[in-house]
Design a protein around this motif. Sequence first.
Motif, PDB file in Angstrom:
ATOM      1  N   UNK A 304      13.886   0.708  12.376  1.00 36.41           N
ATOM      2  CA  UNK A 304      14.014  -0.712  12.038  1.00 36.41           C
ATOM      3  C   UNK A 304      12.656  -1.266  11.617  1.00 36.41           C
ATOM      4  N   UNK A 305      11.610  -0.901  12.337  1.00 32.93           N
ATOM      5  CA  UNK A 305      10.277  -1.364  11.958  1.00 32.93           C
ATOM      6  C   UNK A 305       9.919  -0.889  10.549  1.00 32.93           C
ATOM      7  N   UNK A 306      10.199   0.376  10.250  1.00 30.46           N
ATOM      8  CA  UNK A 306       9.871   0.914   8.932  1.00 30.46           C
ATOM      9  C   UNK A 306      10.655   0.199   7.830  1.00 30.46           C
ATOM     10  N   UNK A 307      11.935  -0.026   8.065  1.00 29.38           N
ATOM     11  CA  UNK A 307      12.775  -0.658   7.044  1.00 29.38           C
ATOM     12  C   UNK A 307      12.370  -2.103   6.805  1.00 29.38           C
ATOM     13  N   UNK A 308      12.031  -2.812   7.878  1.00 29.89           N
ATOM     14  CA  UNK A 308      11.741  -4.244   7.743  1.00 29.89           C
ATOM     15  C   UNK A 308      10.337  -4.532   7.249  1.00 29.89           C
ATOM     16  N   UNK A 309       9.357  -3.784   7.734  1.00 32.11           N
ATOM     17  CA  UNK A 309       7.962  -4.141   7.401  1.00 32.11           C
ATOM     18  C   UNK A 309       7.143  -2.968   6.904  1.00 32.11           C
ATOM     19  N   UNK A 310       7.731  -1.778   6.785  1.00 33.10           N
ATOM     20  CA  UNK A 310       6.970  -0.642   6.304  1.00 33.10           C
ATOM     21  C   UNK A 310       6.242   0.068   7.420  1.00 33.10           C
ATOM     22  N   UNK A 311       5.079   0.631   7.098  1.00 31.30           N
ATOM     23  CA  UNK A 311       4.324   1.432   8.061  1.00 31.30           C
ATOM     24  C   UNK A 311       3.888   0.578   9.233  1.00 31.30           C
ATOM     25  N   UNK A 312       3.918   1.137  10.457  1.00 32.65           N
ATOM     26  CA  UNK A 312       3.444   0.390  11.632  1.00 32.65           C
ATOM     27  C   UNK A 312       1.979   0.084  11.528  1.00 32.65           C
TER      28      UNK A 312
END
Length: 313
Positions: A304-312
């Motif tokens: 979900x983090x990758x899909x919403x905002x890209x790389x952590x």
Amino acid sequence: MGSGSGDGEPTLPVASVARRLGVAPSTLRTWDRRYGLGPSRHTDGRHRRYGSSDIGRLELMQRALLRGASTAEAARYALEQMPRADFVPAPAEPAEATETKAADDVEVPSRLARRLSTAALAMDVGAVQRMLVDAISELGVLQAWSGVIDPVLTALGARWRGVHAGAEVEYLLAECVYAALVRATPVLDQPRNQRPVLIACVPDERDNMPVYALAAALAGRRIGAQLFGLALPQEVLAVAVRRSAPAAVVLWANRADADPRLFARVSRGRQRTRLFACGPGWEPALLPPKVELLADLSAAADRVEHVLVGAPR
């Protein structure tokens, strides 16, 4: 950000930083004492206050914890990424120390789980609450859930299944877990995602505690979520999705008869929304093509983090 230091940089006291990160002030003091991740500023020679770099290091540490690092590993990572002026890197650890650390990664959750189970069986509410805080602070939300909380809940549920005597232990622990997960979910002033991720259970799902853990883990990564912990009827869930206009929807199912047609109900409309199924209740072969199956909570948080905002970050 609060009162300034002598050179004009805004600073915050420990209580404000604790609220911002969603941890207890005592946890921040422990991290300062053990790992050197404390405030570097002073006000009037008396009170130590956190500057922006201090808070940045703590946020890095918190993200590392949420990805499964031990507390010591997360602290070392934060200091390597944002060194303090007086920070001296520790020498490389010998192979024996690495092996010991790997054993600790297994032993620490087991030890915490035993202590939590003992406290719950004794109906010691204070001890249960402290144990949950310690587990989440030391391991991070996701590792505390998978390595400590969920195994204890499962064991207690199996122990008292079908009987009334002793079931109060499971209910007591569940109430404490809900409270601990809510406390571990920071309130985000500026989430990294513009549109929220909506997290909900499928209708009639009773095992809703994992969605609280997922929301807490995402909030620790500064991902804003719209959480519905109580299972909603299909019609209400569809309306909630339409009104929230989320960037993604995660539907949790533990029971085996989860209906994949639910995704068609919640995805109607013009708003583009990524759809995710999470939990053991979904049959992968029956999911619609546009629905992505997430193996567990850790995978869900990462994806979900990758899909919403890209790389952590």
